[in-house]
Design a protein around this motif. Sequence first.
Motif, PDB file in Angstrom:
ATOM      1  N   ARG A   1       0.837  -1.204   0.000  1.00 49.58           N
ATOM      2  CA  ARG A   1       0.000   0.000   0.000  1.00 49.58           C
ATOM      3  C   ARG A   1       0.876   1.261   0.000  1.00 49.58           C
ATOM      4  O   ARG A   1       1.830   1.345   0.774  1.00 49.58           O
ATOM      5  N   PRO A   2       0.548   2.225  -0.864  1.00 54.25           N
ATOM      6  CA  PRO A   2       1.345   3.459  -0.879  1.00 54.25           C
ATOM      7  C   PRO A   2       1.074   4.321   0.344  1.00 54.25           C
ATOM      8  O   PRO A   2      -0.074   4.526   0.727  1.00 54.25           O
ATOM      9  N   ARG A   3       2.157   4.785   0.975  1.00 53.31           N
ATOM     10  CA  ARG A   3       2.044   5.694   2.130  1.00 53.31           C
ATOM     11  C   ARG A   3       2.382   7.120   1.748  1.00 53.31           C
ATOM     12  O   ARG A   3       1.933   8.062   2.400  1.00 53.31           O
ATOM     13  N   GLY A   4       3.218   7.250   0.733  1.00 56.65           N
ATOM     14  CA  GLY A   4       3.632   8.598   0.343  1.00 56.65           C
ATOM     15  C   GLY A   4       4.469   8.582  -0.918  1.00 56.65           C
ATOM     16  O   GLY A   4       4.741   7.517  -1.492  1.00 56.65           O
ATOM     17  N   LEU A   5       4.876   9.760  -1.344  1.00 54.72           N
ATOM     18  CA  LEU A   5       5.750   9.932  -2.506  1.00 54.72           C
ATOM     19  C   LEU A   5       6.989  10.690  -2.056  1.00 54.72           C
ATOM     20  O   LEU A   5       6.891  11.675  -1.315  1.00 54.72           O
ATOM     21  N   LEU A   6       8.130  10.211  -2.492  1.00 56.57           N
ATOM     22  CA  LEU A   6       9.406  10.839  -2.144  1.00 56.57           C
ATOM     23  C   LEU A   6      10.028  11.372  -3.423  1.00 56.57           C
ATOM     24  O   LEU A   6      10.330  10.609  -4.333  1.00 56.57           O
ATOM     25  N   SER A   7      10.197  12.687  -3.507  1.00 59.42           N
ATOM     26  CA  SER A   7      10.734  13.314  -4.716  1.00 59.42           C
ATOM     27  C   SER A   7      12.206  13.681  -4.543  1.00 59.42           C
ATOM     28  O   SER A   7      12.704  13.817  -3.427  1.00 59.42           O
ATOM     29  N   ALA A   8      12.857  13.872  -5.680  1.00 60.52           N
ATOM     30  CA  ALA A   8      14.254  14.311  -5.667  1.00 60.52           C
ATOM     31  C   ALA A   8      14.357  15.697  -5.034  1.00 60.52           C
ATOM     32  O   ALA A   8      15.343  16.010  -4.352  1.00 60.52           O
ATOM     33  N   GLN A   9      13.332  16.507  -5.220  1.00 58.84           N
ATOM     34  CA  GLN A   9      13.318  17.839  -4.618  1.00 58.84           C
ATOM     35  C   GLN A   9      13.305  17.751  -3.092  1.00 58.84           C
ATOM     36  O   GLN A   9      13.987  18.511  -2.404  1.00 58.84           O
TER      37      GLN A   9
ATOM     38  N   ALA B   1      10.159   7.916   5.379  1.00 62.93           N
ATOM     39  CA  ALA B   1       8.889   8.355   5.974  1.00 62.93           C
ATOM     40  C   ALA B   1       8.981   9.770   6.535  1.00 62.93           C
ATOM     41  O   ALA B   1       7.968  10.469   6.621  1.00 62.93           O
ATOM     42  N   ASP B   2      10.222  10.212   6.897  1.00 61.40           N
ATOM     43  CA  ASP B   2      10.391  11.545   7.478  1.00 61.40           C
ATOM     44  C   ASP B   2      10.329  12.666   6.433  1.00 61.40           C
ATOM     45  O   ASP B   2      10.003  13.802   6.773  1.00 61.40           O
ATOM     46  N   ILE B   3      10.668  12.358   5.194  1.00 58.55           N
ATOM     47  CA  ILE B   3      10.760  13.414   4.174  1.00 58.55           C
ATOM     48  C   ILE B   3       9.774  13.233   3.021  1.00 58.55           C
ATOM     49  O   ILE B   3       9.722  14.056   2.115  1.00 58.55           O
ATOM     50  N   MET B   4       8.974  12.178   3.058  1.00 58.83           N
ATOM     51  CA  MET B   4       8.009  11.934   1.982  1.00 58.83           C
ATOM     52  C   MET B   4       6.817  12.877   2.105  1.00 58.83           C
ATOM     53  O   MET B   4       6.590  13.479   3.158  1.00 58.83           O
ATOM     54  N   ARG B   5       6.076  13.018   1.019  1.00 52.55           N
ATOM     55  CA  ARG B   5       4.781  13.710   1.061  1.00 52.55           C
ATOM     56  C   ARG B   5       3.736  12.629   1.247  1.00 52.55           C
ATOM     57  O   ARG B   5       3.599  11.732   0.411  1.00 52.55           O
ATOM     58  N   ALA B   6       3.011  12.677   2.341  1.00 52.01           N
ATOM     59  CA  ALA B   6       2.027  11.636   2.643  1.00 52.01           C
ATOM     60  C   ALA B   6       0.942  11.599   1.573  1.00 52.01           C
ATOM     61  O   ALA B   6       0.542  12.641   1.044  1.00 52.01           O
ATOM     62  N   VAL B   7       0.492  10.403   1.248  1.00 50.57           N
ATOM     63  CA  VAL B   7      -0.554  10.225   0.235  1.00 50.57           C
ATOM     64  C   VAL B   7      -1.909  10.491   0.874  1.00 50.57           C
ATOM     65  O   VAL B   7      -2.304   9.804   1.811  1.00 50.57           O
ATOM     66  N   ASP B   8      -2.581  11.508   0.376  1.00 51.84           N
ATOM     67  CA  ASP B   8      -3.939  11.779   0.850  1.00 51.84           C
ATOM     68  C   ASP B   8      -4.963  11.287  -0.160  1.00 51.84           C
ATOM     69  O   ASP B   8      -6.120  11.081   0.166  1.00 51.84           O
ATOM     70  N   THR B   9      -4.522  11.098  -1.409  1.00 52.01           N
ATOM     71  CA  THR B   9      -5.412  10.639  -2.477  1.00 52.01           C
ATOM     72  C   THR B   9      -4.688   9.623  -3.337  1.00 52.01           C
ATOM     73  O   THR B   9      -3.535   9.837  -3.716  1.00 52.01           O
ATOM     74  N   CYS B  10      -5.375   8.529  -3.632  1.00 51.95           N
ATOM     75  CA  CYS B  10      -4.897   7.564  -4.617  1.00 51.95           C
ATOM     76  C   CYS B  10      -5.957   7.493  -5.704  1.00 51.95           C
ATOM     77  O   CYS B  10      -7.129   7.797  -5.474  1.00 51.95           O
ATOM     78  N   VAL B  11      -5.568   7.115  -6.896  1.00 52.34           N
ATOM     79  CA  VAL B  11      -6.524   7.002  -7.998  1.00 52.34           C
ATOM     80  C   VAL B  11      -6.566   5.561  -8.479  1.00 52.34           C
ATOM     81  O   VAL B  11      -5.616   4.800  -8.294  1.00 52.34           O
ATOM     82  N   THR B  12      -7.681   5.202  -9.100  1.00 52.02           N
ATOM     83  CA  THR B  12      -7.813   3.858  -9.677  1.00 52.02           C
ATOM     84  C   THR B  12      -7.650   3.952 -11.184  1.00 52.02           C
ATOM     85  O   THR B  12      -7.758   5.032 -11.777  1.00 52.02           O
ATOM     86  N   GLU B  13      -7.416   2.801 -11.804  1.00 52.61           N
ATOM     87  CA  GLU B  13      -7.139   2.760 -13.240  1.00 52.61           C
ATOM     88  C   GLU B  13      -8.282   3.269 -14.109  1.00 52.61           C
ATOM     89  O   GLU B  13      -8.049   3.799 -15.186  1.00 52.61           O
TER      90      GLU B  13
ATOM     91  N   VAL C   1      -1.371   4.955  -8.211  1.00 51.09           N
ATOM     92  CA  VAL C   1      -2.530   4.289  -8.811  1.00 51.09           C
ATOM     93  C   VAL C   1      -2.684   2.957  -8.089  1.00 51.09           C
ATOM     94  O   VAL C   1      -1.722   2.182  -7.968  1.00 51.09           O
ATOM     95  N   VAL C   2      -3.895   2.688  -7.599  1.00 50.96           N
ATOM     96  CA  VAL C   2      -4.127   1.482  -6.799  1.00 50.96           C
ATOM     97  C   VAL C   2      -5.273   0.657  -7.384  1.00 50.96           C
ATOM     98  O   VAL C   2      -6.081   1.155  -8.162  1.00 50.96           O
ATOM     99  N   ASP C   3      -5.328  -0.611  -6.956  1.00 55.99           N
ATOM    100  CA  ASP C   3      -6.433  -1.489  -7.347  1.00 55.99           C
ATOM    101  C   ASP C   3      -7.567  -1.358  -6.334  1.00 55.99           C
ATOM    102  O   ASP C   3      -7.512  -0.526  -5.414  1.00 55.99           O
ATOM    103  N   ALA C   4      -8.581  -2.216  -6.460  1.00 53.82           N
ATOM    104  CA  ALA C   4      -9.753  -2.133  -5.572  1.00 53.82           C
ATOM    105  C   ALA C   4      -9.404  -2.397  -4.114  1.00 53.82           C
ATOM    106  O   ALA C   4     -10.080  -1.905  -3.206  1.00 53.82           O
ATOM    107  N   ASP C   5      -8.336  -3.159  -3.856  1.00 49.97           N
ATOM    108  CA  ASP C   5      -7.917  -3.461  -2.483  1.00 49.97           C
ATOM    109  C   ASP C   5      -6.961  -2.423  -1.907  1.00 49.97           C
ATOM    110  O   ASP C   5      -6.492  -2.562  -0.769  1.00 49.97           O
ATOM    111  N   GLY C   6      -6.612  -1.386  -2.703  1.00 47.62           N
ATOM    112  CA  GLY C   6      -5.676  -0.367  -2.236  1.00 47.62           C
ATOM    113  C   GLY C   6      -4.231  -0.738  -2.474  1.00 47.62           C
ATOM    114  O   GLY C   6      -3.333  -0.044  -2.006  1.00 47.62           O
TER     115      GLY C   6
END
Length: 193
Positions: free
Chosen positions: A46-54, A73-85, A106-111
């Motif tokens: 399950r995605p918890r966040g996104l970590l960018s080079a910036q 986990a300390d420097i990632m941007r937490a995922v508040d929204t996921c999208v489905t296909e 992008v996640v499936d029906a189970d997240g």
Amino acid sequence: MSVAQFCNRDAVTIAADACALEAAKLMREHTTSVLVVIEETEGVRRPRGLLSAQALATRVIAAQADPGEVRAADIMRAVDTCVTEDEPVWKVVEHMRSNHQRALPVVDADGGLIGVLAADDIFALLSAGLVDIAALLHEQPPAPTRATPAKRGARRKPARKAPRKPTRKKTSEGESTPATEPDSKQETPTVVE
């Protein structure tokens, strides 16, 4: 068009407790600027966040923090929204723009993680499509339009008449002076010699 057509299914992932140094090495190895921070529960990633080079540059390097001690986990941007296909891509792009997000998991029906939808991927795919359309237009002759009359029965504009040269009339003293153009309503003056 749906998210399925644009998402990158080869998203590079990193565990939430991995260090920033490992994140930087993964970015270099896979030539990517974003990692999906995941947490595995019951066999589902399950995605918890996104970590960018910036984020690495500003929160680790610029802050002069030890990259071996800082966790993803300390420097990632937490995922508040996921999208489905199956979501429409334009609706997702609108959400990304209004929330200043350049990527979404992008996640499936189970997240569970399927991939990542990044603005760069959308732009690259649309650009390739525009190049294909331009090539198609270049190869084919243009279709006739209303502005281009058909050959058979086409009306032509009447030819313009050349302007009349001014005539000269003789005066009683024998000099010639330019005559005015005869007006259709007036008679041409006659000269008596």
